[in-house]
Design a protein around this motif. Structure first.
Motif, PDB file in Angstrom:
ATOM      1  N   PRO A 172     -11.020  12.929  -7.875  1.00  0.00           N
ATOM      2  CA  PRO A 172     -12.152  11.990  -7.773  1.00  0.00           C
ATOM      3  C   PRO A 172     -11.117  10.532  -8.036  1.00  0.00           C
ATOM      4  CG  PRO A 172     -13.268  13.817  -8.793  1.00  0.00           C
ATOM      5  CD  PRO A 172     -11.563  13.907  -8.377  1.00  0.00           C
ATOM      6  N   HIS A 173     -10.591  10.507  -9.034  1.00  0.00           N
ATOM      7  CA  HIS A 173     -10.036   9.291  -9.602  1.00  0.00           C
ATOM      8  C   HIS A 173      -9.125   8.656  -8.575  1.00  0.00           C
ATOM      9  CE1 HIS A 173      -7.975   6.483 -12.067  1.00  0.00           C
ATOM     10  NE2 HIS A 173      -6.754   6.708 -11.741  1.00  0.00           N
ATOM     11  N   ILE A 174      -8.039   9.597  -7.958  1.00  0.00           N
ATOM     12  CA  ILE A 174      -7.181   9.016  -6.928  1.00  0.00           C
ATOM     13  C   ILE A 174      -8.001   9.004  -5.463  1.00  0.00           C
ATOM     14  CG2 ILE A 174      -5.573   9.832  -5.327  1.00  0.00           C
ATOM     15  CD1 ILE A 174      -4.309  11.425  -7.640  1.00  0.00           C
ATOM     16  N   TYR A 175      -8.786   9.275  -5.244  1.00  0.00           N
ATOM     17  CA  TYR A 175      -9.914   9.020  -4.109  1.00  0.00           C
ATOM     18  C   TYR A 175     -10.116   7.784  -4.375  1.00  0.00           C
ATOM     19  CZ  TYR A 175     -13.181   9.812  -0.226  1.00  0.00           C
ATOM     20  OH  TYR A 175     -13.856   9.615   0.725  1.00  0.00           O
ATOM     21  N   GLN A 176     -10.970   7.314  -5.363  1.00  0.00           N
ATOM     22  CA  GLN A 176     -11.527   6.026  -5.437  1.00  0.00           C
ATOM     23  C   GLN A 176     -10.752   4.990  -5.393  1.00  0.00           C
ATOM     24  OE1 GLN A 176     -14.495   5.475  -5.189  1.00  0.00           O
ATOM     25  NE2 GLN A 176     -15.352   7.535  -4.674  1.00  0.00           N
ATOM     26  N   ARG A 177      -9.229   5.536  -6.175  1.00  0.00           N
ATOM     27  CA  ARG A 177      -8.579   4.105  -6.480  1.00  0.00           C
ATOM     28  C   ARG A 177      -7.969   3.954  -4.871  1.00  0.00           C
ATOM     29  NH1 ARG A 177      -5.076   3.568 -10.741  1.00  0.00           N
ATOM     30  NH2 ARG A 177      -3.925   2.070  -9.248  1.00  0.00           N
ATOM     31  N   LEU A 178      -7.546   4.903  -4.220  1.00  0.00           N
ATOM     32  CA  LEU A 178      -7.227   4.452  -2.668  1.00  0.00           C
ATOM     33  C   LEU A 178      -8.323   3.898  -1.953  1.00  0.00           C
ATOM     34  CD1 LEU A 178      -5.679   8.167  -2.087  1.00  0.00           C
ATOM     35  CD2 LEU A 178      -4.444   5.745  -2.524  1.00  0.00           C
ATOM     36  N   LEU A 179      -9.353   4.137  -1.977  1.00  0.00           N
ATOM     37  CA  LEU A 179     -10.497   3.265  -1.312  1.00  0.00           C
ATOM     38  C   LEU A 179     -10.387   1.947  -1.783  1.00  0.00           C
ATOM     39  CD1 LEU A 179     -13.616   5.885  -0.840  1.00  0.00           C
ATOM     40  CD2 LEU A 179     -11.962   5.257   0.859  1.00  0.00           C
ATOM     41  N   SER A 180     -10.562   1.765  -3.016  1.00  0.00           N
ATOM     42  CA  SER A 180     -10.342   0.351  -3.368  1.00  0.00           C
ATOM     43  C   SER A 180      -9.448  -0.388  -3.001  1.00  0.00           C
ATOM     44  CB  SER A 180     -10.555   0.410  -4.957  1.00  0.00           C
ATOM     45  OG  SER A 180      -9.298   0.462  -5.545  1.00  0.00           O
ATOM     46  N   GLN A 181      -8.141   0.317  -2.576  1.00  0.00           N
ATOM     47  CA  GLN A 181      -7.030  -0.622  -1.900  1.00  0.00           C
ATOM     48  C   GLN A 181      -6.959  -0.433  -0.455  1.00  0.00           C
ATOM     49  OE1 GLN A 181      -4.779  -2.223  -3.912  1.00  0.00           O
ATOM     50  NE2 GLN A 181      -5.974  -1.408  -5.696  1.00  0.00           N
ATOM     51  N   GLY A 182      -7.900  -0.308   0.148  1.00  0.00           N
ATOM     52  CA  GLY A 182      -8.302  -0.169   1.627  1.00  0.00           C
ATOM     53  C   GLY A 182      -7.584   1.139   2.316  1.00  0.00           C
ATOM     54  N   MET A 183      -7.686   1.996   1.338  1.00  0.00           N
ATOM     55  CA  MET A 183      -6.713   3.418   2.152  1.00  0.00           C
ATOM     56  C   MET A 183      -7.671   4.548   1.940  1.00  0.00           C
ATOM     57  SD  MET A 183      -2.957   2.879   0.484  1.00  0.00           S
ATOM     58  CE  MET A 183      -3.237   2.359  -1.150  1.00  0.00           C
ATOM     59  N   GLU A 184      -7.881   5.243   3.124  1.00  0.00           N
ATOM     60  CA  GLU A 184      -8.751   6.471   2.987  1.00  0.00           C
ATOM     61  C   GLU A 184      -7.817   7.971   2.960  1.00  0.00           C
ATOM     62  OE1 GLU A 184     -10.850   6.793   7.035  1.00  0.00           O
ATOM     63  OE2 GLU A 184     -12.332   5.145   6.102  1.00  0.00           O
TER      64      GLU A 184
ATOM     65  N   PRO B  30       0.842  -1.095   0.139  1.00  0.00           N
ATOM     66  CA  PRO B  30       0.032   0.005   0.036  1.00  0.00           C
ATOM     67  C   PRO B  30       1.041   1.197  -0.156  1.00  0.00           C
ATOM     68  CG  PRO B  30      -0.915  -1.701   1.675  1.00  0.00           C
ATOM     69  CD  PRO B  30       0.292  -2.302   1.219  1.00  0.00           C
ATOM     70  N   ASN B  31       1.925   1.443   0.744  1.00  0.00           N
ATOM     71  CA  ASN B  31       2.817   2.333   0.831  1.00  0.00           C
ATOM     72  C   ASN B  31       3.141   2.747  -0.590  1.00  0.00           C
ATOM     73  OD1 ASN B  31       5.756   3.473   1.003  1.00  0.00           O
ATOM     74  ND2 ASN B  31       4.748   4.468   2.807  1.00  0.00           N
ATOM     75  N   ASP B  32       3.796   1.744  -1.238  1.00  0.00           N
ATOM     76  CA  ASP B  32       4.382   1.866  -2.700  1.00  0.00           C
ATOM     77  C   ASP B  32       3.343   2.480  -3.531  1.00  0.00           C
ATOM     78  OD1 ASP B  32       6.592   1.304  -4.490  1.00  0.00           O
ATOM     79  OD2 ASP B  32       5.295  -0.091  -5.404  1.00  0.00           O
ATOM     80  N   LEU B  33       2.195   1.747  -3.392  1.00  0.00           N
ATOM     81  CA  LEU B  33       1.350   1.883  -4.574  1.00  0.00           C
ATOM     82  C   LEU B  33       0.579   3.462  -4.442  1.00  0.00           C
ATOM     83  CD1 LEU B  33      -0.639  -1.451  -4.441  1.00  0.00           C
ATOM     84  CD2 LEU B  33       0.895  -0.628  -6.450  1.00  0.00           C
ATOM     85  N   SER B  34       0.577   3.779  -3.268  1.00  0.00           N
ATOM     86  CA  SER B  34      -0.155   5.134  -3.154  1.00  0.00           C
ATOM     87  C   SER B  34       0.983   6.063  -3.529  1.00  0.00           C
ATOM     88  CB  SER B  34      -0.774   5.422  -1.548  1.00  0.00           C
ATOM     89  OG  SER B  34       0.338   5.076  -0.621  1.00  0.00           O
ATOM     90  N   ALA B  35       2.209   5.729  -3.060  1.00  0.00           N
ATOM     91  CA  ALA B  35       3.091   6.891  -3.404  1.00  0.00           C
ATOM     92  C   ALA B  35       3.594   6.901  -4.935  1.00  0.00           C
ATOM     93  CB  ALA B  35       4.402   6.239  -2.746  1.00  0.00           C
ATOM     94  N   ARG B  36       3.196   5.920  -5.633  1.00  0.00           N
ATOM     95  CA  ARG B  36       3.231   6.034  -7.187  1.00  0.00           C
ATOM     96  C   ARG B  36       2.127   6.791  -7.736  1.00  0.00           C
ATOM     97  NH1 ARG B  36       7.542   2.952  -8.756  1.00  0.00           N
ATOM     98  NH2 ARG B  36       8.230   1.483  -7.177  1.00  0.00           N
ATOM     99  N   LEU B  37       1.000   6.416  -7.107  1.00  0.00           N
ATOM    100  CA  LEU B  37      -0.197   7.052  -7.641  1.00  0.00           C
ATOM    101  C   LEU B  37      -0.253   8.745  -7.313  1.00  0.00           C
ATOM    102  CD1 LEU B  37      -3.204   6.792  -8.656  1.00  0.00           C
ATOM    103  CD2 LEU B  37      -3.987   6.292  -6.382  1.00  0.00           C
TER     104      LEU B  37
END
Length: 327
Positions: free
Chosen positions: A283-295, A46-53
């Motif tokens: 909105p795109h980033i917000y939904q992507r993060l939620l789908s990965q269990g991150m708020e 999650p840290n790596d994925l959200s950092a890249r996003l």
């Protein structure tokens, strides 16, 4: 569709303006080359994925690449230390994680000073911890779980993905705030803890990010008793908070946020702060993060500073009370 001259000119002007936007942000010289985002965890998490996003958004809006570099080891201390001693020019920033606020209490003096060598830039994300039991457990609420534990000679048994991890500390916080006794069993990762929880009878409960547990919840094998947060989680809103259930101080979540060496100029910190918070409202980033269990949890540098200070104080008390020492 008929395209007239006015429509064409308008579209061309809009395209020119859009293309010029990144250069507007870079006009005072920063960034003039790629910026390194140091992730203290390995690739794919999650840290790596959200950092890249978020890094992709920053690249688009600041006109330079934001490259994620994974520097793992020592419970995030390797990555933290690297950025703490990096040049204070804004080209190396840290995507800090929740252990940042517990390491000093666990290990004593570190190779960097977490209060002086790094400065908050922007808060980014929280990962709420959910209280989960086997579906065959007699407990349907957090209060019932605590009552059940108090009726057992050994108290409650929690599963933890690792000694000194946030789920470990959160379980200790539950025991402390509920006046219960119990033990926290240490596993090597969430999967092993889930295996024993699914088996039934080996452990009573675990506190965990919900993403990996969700298939077992949906299949009816695991049950969510609550979430350790001040507000209900957008990830799983049907879960009542533990404060709602009579445990006002049981608030625990993983988190990620951006930090920089302490000498980085305020103008650069402010620019990063603004764009990171803009990214989290996308909105795109917000939904992507939620789908990965991150708020997404936007917060400027001052908010992030206050949050880190409160986390250090809270977990320091828990670590000392439970006698936990870093290994």
């Amino acid at each position: 569709m008929k395209i007239n001259r006015r429509t064409l000119l308008g579209a061309t002007a809009a395209g020119i303006c859009a293309g010029a936007m990144p250069r507007v942000f870079a006009q005072d010289g920063w960034p003039s080359r790629p910026v390194k985002i140091v992730s203290p965890y390995g690739a794919g998490g999650p840290n790596d994925l959200s950092a890249r996003l978020i890094g992709d958004y920053l690249a688009q809006h600041l006109g330079q690449a934001f490259v994620v570099e994974n520097k793992t080891g020592a419970g995030t201390r390797v990555g933290n230390n690297f950025v703490a001693h990096a040049p204070a020019d804004g080209y190396t920033i840290l995507y800090a994680a929740a252990p940042y606020s517990t390491l000093e209490s666990l290990y004593g003096k570190l190779s960097y000073d977490p209060r002086k060598d790094l400065q908050p830039v922007a808060m980014a994300i929280t990962v709420p911890l959910f209280l989960i039991v086997n579906a065959k457990s007699p407990a349907k609420t957090a209060q019932e779980l605590i009552a059940y534990g108090k009726s057992q000679p050994h108290g409650l048994t929690f599963g933890s993905p690792g000694y000194g991890s946030l789920p470990h500390l959160a379980a200790e916080l539950v025991l402390r705030e509920s006046g219960s006794k119990g033990i926290v069993v240490q596993y090597r990762g969430d999967v092993a803890a889930y295996t024993d929880l699914l088996a039934g009878g080996r452990i009573d409960a675990t506190l965990t990010a919900i993403t990996a547990a969700l298939p077992h919840i949906q299949s009816g094998r695991l049950r969510v008793l609550g979430v350790a947060s001040a507000e209900r989680s957008a990830i799983y809103p049907q879960a009542h908070t533990l404060p709602e259930q009579g445990f006002p101080k049981v608030v625990a979540a993983g988190w990620y946020g951006f930090m920089a060496p302490s000498g980085v100029p305020k103008a650069i910190v402010d620019r990063l702060d603004t764009q990171i918070n803009n990214a989290l409202h996308d909105p795109h980033i917000y939904q992507r993060l939620l789908s990965q269990g991150m708020e997404p949890r936007p917060g400027n540098a001052a908010v992030f500073r206050k949050f880190i200070d409160s986390e250090m104080a809270k977990w320091g008390r828990v670590i000392r009370a439970a006698g936990i020492k870093g290994r």
